[in-house]
Design a protein around this motif. Structure first.
Motif, PDB file in Angstrom:
ATOM      1  N   THR A  23      -1.738   4.161  -8.860  1.00  0.00           N
ATOM      2  CA  THR A  23      -0.421   4.369  -8.238  1.00  0.00           C
ATOM      3  C   THR A  23       0.453   5.340  -9.017  1.00  0.00           C
ATOM      4  O   THR A  23       1.550   5.671  -8.567  1.00  0.00           O
ATOM      5  CB  THR A  23       0.328   3.038  -8.087  1.00  0.00           C
ATOM      6  N   ASN A  55       0.833  -1.189   0.000  1.00  0.00           N
ATOM      7  CA  ASN A  55       0.000   0.000   0.000  1.00  0.00           C
ATOM      8  C   ASN A  55       0.872   1.245   0.000  1.00  0.00           C
ATOM      9  O   ASN A  55       1.965   1.253   0.573  1.00  0.00           O
ATOM     10  CB  ASN A  55      -0.901   0.021   1.236  1.00  0.00           C
ATOM     11  N   GLN A  56       0.381   2.286  -0.648  1.00  0.00           N
ATOM     12  CA  GLN A  56       1.106   3.553  -0.657  1.00  0.00           C
ATOM     13  C   GLN A  56       0.113   4.696  -0.541  1.00  0.00           C
ATOM     14  O   GLN A  56      -1.043   4.575  -0.916  1.00  0.00           O
ATOM     15  CB  GLN A  56       1.933   3.705  -1.935  1.00  0.00           C
ATOM     16  N   SER A  72      -1.198   8.402  -1.463  1.00  0.00           N
ATOM     17  CA  SER A  72      -1.211   9.328  -2.596  1.00  0.00           C
ATOM     18  C   SER A  72      -2.262  10.403  -2.309  1.00  0.00           C
ATOM     19  O   SER A  72      -3.118  10.221  -1.438  1.00  0.00           O
ATOM     20  CB  SER A  72      -1.556   8.582  -3.893  1.00  0.00           C
ATOM     21  N   LYS A 106       1.816   8.884 -10.736  1.00  0.00           N
ATOM     22  CA  LYS A 106       1.970  10.228 -10.197  1.00  0.00           C
ATOM     23  C   LYS A 106       1.979  11.239 -11.335  1.00  0.00           C
ATOM     24  O   LYS A 106       2.373  10.931 -12.454  1.00  0.00           O
ATOM     25  CB  LYS A 106       3.283  10.349  -9.401  1.00  0.00           C
ATOM     26  N   ASP A 146      -4.243   4.077 -13.695  1.00  0.00           N
ATOM     27  CA  ASP A 146      -3.480   3.377 -12.670  1.00  0.00           C
ATOM     28  C   ASP A 146      -3.436   4.265 -11.426  1.00  0.00           C
ATOM     29  O   ASP A 146      -2.894   5.370 -11.456  1.00  0.00           O
ATOM     30  CB  ASP A 146      -2.066   3.113 -13.196  1.00  0.00           C
ATOM     31  N   ALA A 153      -2.789   0.460  -3.964  1.00  0.00           N
ATOM     32  CA  ALA A 153      -1.815  -0.618  -4.135  1.00  0.00           C
ATOM     33  C   ALA A 153      -1.714  -0.969  -5.610  1.00  0.00           C
ATOM     34  O   ALA A 153      -2.557  -0.575  -6.427  1.00  0.00           O
ATOM     35  CB  ALA A 153      -2.235  -1.840  -3.316  1.00  0.00           C
ATOM     36  N   LYS A 154      -0.695  -1.722  -5.946  1.00  0.00           N
ATOM     37  CA  LYS A 154      -0.481  -2.150  -7.324  1.00  0.00           C
ATOM     38  C   LYS A 154      -1.739  -2.852  -7.847  1.00  0.00           C
ATOM     39  O   LYS A 154      -2.312  -3.699  -7.179  1.00  0.00           O
ATOM     40  CB  LYS A 154       0.719  -3.079  -7.409  1.00  0.00           C
TER      41      LYS A 154
END
Length: 435
Positions: free
Chosen positions: A369, A35-36, A38, A371, A367, A340-341
């Motif tokens: 993820t 997980n990231q 954003s 940026k 997508d 997540a991916k």
């Protein structure tokens, strides 16, 4: 600006995001997905214009005067509270012109019913204040002696004592409603045989946007009691509408808010908001496209298979994301998301001054993820659930106090140019970034 707070038809409640599950691991302790954090930011970057429409009119001869007995017609669209204004020279004068008092001729009554018939009483005669008035007639010496006064209405006589019939005796103005918020204003030169017989010059007309009950420009061509400006002198003194037309065009264009933004994070499914070529799914998109209310679709999607998070992002104070108005920055909203991916992201928001147009992520979104600026992934669509009218000038547009007229067509991209106007590039209306 207080009038911005009057836009009370919009959705105002932002839904809380769904809680995301923590990252899982395989038996060998290797991560399946990371997980990231954003942040999605959506901005209304439209450099708005105050006039919905503007244009010119002229006679059929050469020069293109409107001679006694001749007439011209102007076709335009308008919403309740909007008005049509125009300016045309009293040809056999030094610097007089015909125009309605500001804001112009209102085309709906207080109940929202179209006004039709003779509206000549609203046409007035004005002194541009830039020339000393000679006795009106074919013998007037143009341009005459310069003067430096403000614009004033001529009520029976001018500052030099020359007399005039009421403007309504010289110009007949008639409104006809063509349906679907479209009107025709016909101006007829009825001065033949009167003491004030005169040709009318080519002219300029305009219609201002109304926002929250306030016209964006209630005096687009002139202001009584103020010095003339923006090329009106060229009409009033010489019947040349070029300069004033150029000015009017420069402030004519697009004005629209964006409704509270629907943001959806999903995985393993197609774009859950819509699909082009299909009819509205009756899950709540219609309410976004027609009313700017994303709550119903957000509630429907919450917890559905493949849906990871749903957000509704209203702008602070105004709820809607207003465009750039003069020096005032356009509306902006942001939301931190956890992705997540493999996750996808899609948004939707109403083109506020339309019947059922909405901006949305194309195809299967982006997508989640990635940026950077993802504005190129956004397009404008017609939900196919309401009959279209000129954007910002439709009597049945919900955010202009109307009730949409229902239809049933598949969702499709709005062409540009379209049947009503030419829009700026989408990236010059809505900006979406992921950081």
């Amino acid at each position: 600006m207080n009038y911005l707070k009057k836009m009370n038809h919009w959705a105002a409640i932002a839904l809380l995001p769904l809680t995301l599950a923590a990252c899982k691991k395989n038996n060998d302790n290797t991560p399946v997905a990371s997980n990231q954090q954003s942040t999605i930011t959506v901005e209304n970057v439209l450099n708005s214009k105050p006039l919905v429409e503007s244009g010119t009119f002229q006679g059929t001869g050469s020069p293109a005067l409107i001679l006694p007995g001749q007439s011209v017609s102007i076709q335009f669209s308008a919403a309740k509270g909007e008005a049509i204004t125009f300016a045309s020279m009293y040809g056999w004068s030094n610097d007089l012109f015909f125009a309605p008092a500001n804001p112009g001729i209102l085309v709906y009554d207080t109940d929202g019913k179209p006004i039709e018939g003779d509206v000549s009483s609203q046409v007035k005669l004005w002194d541009n204040g830039t020339r000393i008035n000679q006795k009106p007639g074919a013998a007037v010496n143009h341009p005459g002696v310069a003067d430096t006064k403000s614009i004033t209405e001529v009520k029976g006589s001018d500052a030099q004592g020359n007399t005039y019939l009421p403007a309504s005796s010289l110009v007949k103005a008639t409104l006809k409603y063509n349906g679907n918020s479209v009107f025709t204003l016909t101006l007829q030169n009825t001065s033949a045989g009167t003491a004030n017989e005169t040709p009318l010059s080519p002219g300029v007309w305009a219609v201002s946007y109304i926002v929250g009950g306030t016209l964006q420009n209630a005096a687009p061509l002139f202001t009584s009691g103020q010095p003339t400006a923006n090329g009106l002198t060229n009409i009033a003194e010489a019947g040349d509408n070029t300069a004033l037309s150029t000015y009017a065009k420069s402030i004519t264009g697009i004005f629209t808010p964006l409704s509270p933004i629907l943001v959806v994070v999903y995985n393993g499914i197609d774009n859950p908001i819509y699909k082009t070529g299909e009819n509205d799914r009756a899950q709540g998109l219609k309410l976004i496209a027609q009313q700017g209310n994303a709550d119903t679709l957000a509630a429907y999607l919450k917890g559905k298979p493949g849906i990871k998070a749903v957000y509704v992002l209203p702008a602070p104070n105004t709820k809607v994301l207003l465009p750039v108005i003069g020096a005032q920055q356009g509306g902006i909203v942001s939301q931190q998301i956890t992705v997540a991916k493999g996750d996808r992201l899609a948004i939707a928001t109403m083109y506020g001054f339309s019947n059922d147009w909405f901006f949305a992520s194309t195809d299967n979104g982006v997508d989640a993820t990635m940026k950077g600026d993802i504005s190129t992934s956004i397009k404008l669509f017609d939900d196919g659930t309401a009959i279209d009218q000129f954007p910002g000038a439709g009597i049945t547009q919900f955010n202009l106090a109307g009730t949409p007229l229902q239809e049933s067509k598949p969702i499709n991209a709005v062409p540009n140019p379209n049947a009503f106007t030419t829009l700026p590039d989408i990236q010059n209306i809505i900006k979406v970034t992921l950081k």
